[in-house]
Design an enzyme around this catalytic site. Structure first.
Site, short mmCIF file in Angstrom:
data_model
loop_
_atom_site.label_atom_id
_atom_site.label_comp_id
_atom_site.label_asym_id
_atom_site.label_seq_id
_atom_site.Cartn_x
_atom_site.Cartn_y
_atom_site.Cartn_z
N GLY A 41 8.62 -0.64 -8.13
CA GLY A 41 9.85 0.07 -7.74
C GLY A 41 10.53 -0.42 -6.47
N GLU A 96 8.33 1.36 0.11
CA GLU A 96 8.28 2.18 -1.10
C GLU A 96 9.68 2.47 -1.62
OE1 GLU A 96 6.85 3.26 -3.52
OE2 GLU A 96 4.92 4.24 -3.16
N ASP A 97 9.77 2.69 -2.93
CA ASP A 97 11.04 3.12 -3.51
C ASP A 97 11.29 4.61 -3.23
OD1 ASP A 97 8.91 3.91 -5.15
OD2 ASP A 97 9.82 3.24 -7.02
N ASP A 100 7.33 11.00 -3.43
CA ASP A 100 7.48 12.19 -4.26
C ASP A 100 6.41 13.20 -3.82
OD1 ASP A 100 8.21 13.83 -6.41
OD2 ASP A 100 7.05 12.72 -7.88
N LYS A 128 11.66 12.92 -1.70
CA LYS A 128 11.93 14.25 -2.27
C LYS A 128 11.08 15.25 -1.48
CE LYS A 128 12.15 12.66 -7.09
NZ LYS A 128 11.42 12.75 -8.38
N PHE A 149 14.66 13.86 -11.28
CA PHE A 149 14.22 12.51 -11.64
C PHE A 149 15.36 11.52 -11.49
CE2 PHE A 149 12.58 9.02 -14.16
CZ PHE A 149 11.27 9.00 -13.72
N ASP A 156 12.48 3.34 -12.28
CA ASP A 156 12.58 3.26 -13.73
C ASP A 156 12.27 4.58 -14.41
OD1 ASP A 156 9.74 3.17 -13.11
OD2 ASP A 156 9.45 2.69 -15.22
N ARG A 162 15.83 -0.18 -14.07
CA ARG A 162 15.47 -0.70 -12.75
C ARG A 162 16.58 -1.54 -12.12
NH1 ARG A 162 9.96 0.17 -11.65
NH2 ARG A 162 8.56 -0.13 -13.39
P1 IMP Z 1 4.02 9.93 -5.23
O1 IMP Z 1 4.01 11.21 -6.04
O2 IMP Z 1 4.65 10.15 -3.86
O3 IMP Z 1 2.65 9.34 -5.15
O4 IMP Z 1 4.96 8.91 -6.00
C1 IMP Z 1 4.43 8.03 -6.93
C2 IMP Z 1 5.44 7.16 -7.61
O5 IMP Z 1 6.08 7.92 -8.63
C3 IMP Z 1 6.60 6.56 -6.83
O6 IMP Z 1 6.27 5.42 -6.07
C4 IMP Z 1 7.53 6.19 -7.97
O7 IMP Z 1 7.17 4.94 -8.51
C5 IMP Z 1 7.27 7.31 -8.96
N1 IMP Z 1 8.36 8.31 -8.91
C6 IMP Z 1 8.38 9.48 -8.26
N2 IMP Z 1 9.55 10.13 -8.46
C7 IMP Z 1 10.30 9.31 -9.23
C8 IMP Z 1 11.64 9.41 -9.79
O8 IMP Z 1 12.41 10.37 -9.58
N3 IMP Z 1 12.05 8.35 -10.55
C9 IMP Z 1 11.27 7.26 -10.80
N4 IMP Z 1 10.03 7.12 -10.30
C10 IMP Z 1 9.55 8.15 -9.54
MG MG Z 2 6.42 3.39 -6.61
#
Ligand code: IMP
Ligand code: MG
Length: 172
Positions: A41, A96-97, A100, A128, A149, A156, A162
């Site tokens: 991402g 990081e992208d 979450d 977020k 989302f 993606d 992407r």
């Molecule tokens: P985490 O929950 O902070 O560990 O996020 C894990 C991964 O989930 C991120 O690095 C993204 O690749 C993916 N992700 C979380 N939210 C979104 C979204 O809204 N769209 C696309 N990918 C997401």
């Molecule tokens: Mg990611």
């Protein structure tokens, strides 16, 4: 059919990336910086960010997958591809992208800290805050967004969208 609704325009993304690059140039001036992108991402963000910076940086990648039940703070992060360069004694910025739940960045910071970098920080294009299950905050952030989302600019949905140059909400 899923519909896309633009949340952050291409112009706003690019302006913010350039602001962040200028800040990094100041904060890491004279330092040996590794931009460590989290695949897949972060690729467009890392690419634009590194080219907008005036300082030379080392680029490397790591790939992680997380499995959690989403309801609790538990979850497992698996490293699918580790970085290649030695990070000991060097400044590492995780790129990081999106943050979450916070699980991925929390795990990566713990893992990489054990490898004795000079510093370990995180930059994320998106965050977020309302979705957070782990107490992690990016050291540098592009935009806070609502808990919906999103796709585009590296993000993606089942490997689609992407390469969009903007961030869009995916509504079904
Ligand atoms: P985490 O929950 O902070 O560990 O996020 C894990 C991964 O989930 C991120 O690095 C993204 O690749 C993916 N992700 C979380 N939210 C979104 C979204 O809204 N769209 C696309 N990918 C997401
Ligand atoms: Mg990611």
């Amino acid at each position: 059919m899923p519909e896309l609704s633009v949340l952050i325009s291409q112009e706003d993304v690019q302006n913010r990336v350039h602001e962040l690059a200028s800040q990094l140039d100041i904060d890491y001036m004279g330092k040996d910086l590794i931009l460590l992108g989290v695949l897949k991402g972060s690729v467009h963000f890392l690419s634009d960010l590194s080219r907008a910076m005036k300082s030379d940086t080392t680029i490397d990648f790591i790939q992680a997958s997380s499995y959690g039940n989403g309801q609790s703070s538990s979850g497992v992060v698996q490293i699918r591809k580790d970085h290649d360069v030695n990070i000991e004694g060097r400044h590492v910025l995780i790129v990081e992208d999106i943050i979450d739940s916070g699980l991925t960045v929390k795990h990566l910071k713990e893992l990489l800290s054990a490898r004795k970098p000079a510093s370990i920080k995180c930059i994320s294009l998106l965050s977020k805050p309302d979705a957070r299950l782990h107490d992690v905050r990016p050291d540098y952030l592009g935009f806070d967004i609502p808990d919906s989302f999103v796709v585009g600019y590296g993000l993606d949905s089942a490997e689609k969208y992407r390469s969009l140059p903007f961030i869009a909400e995916l509504t079904v």
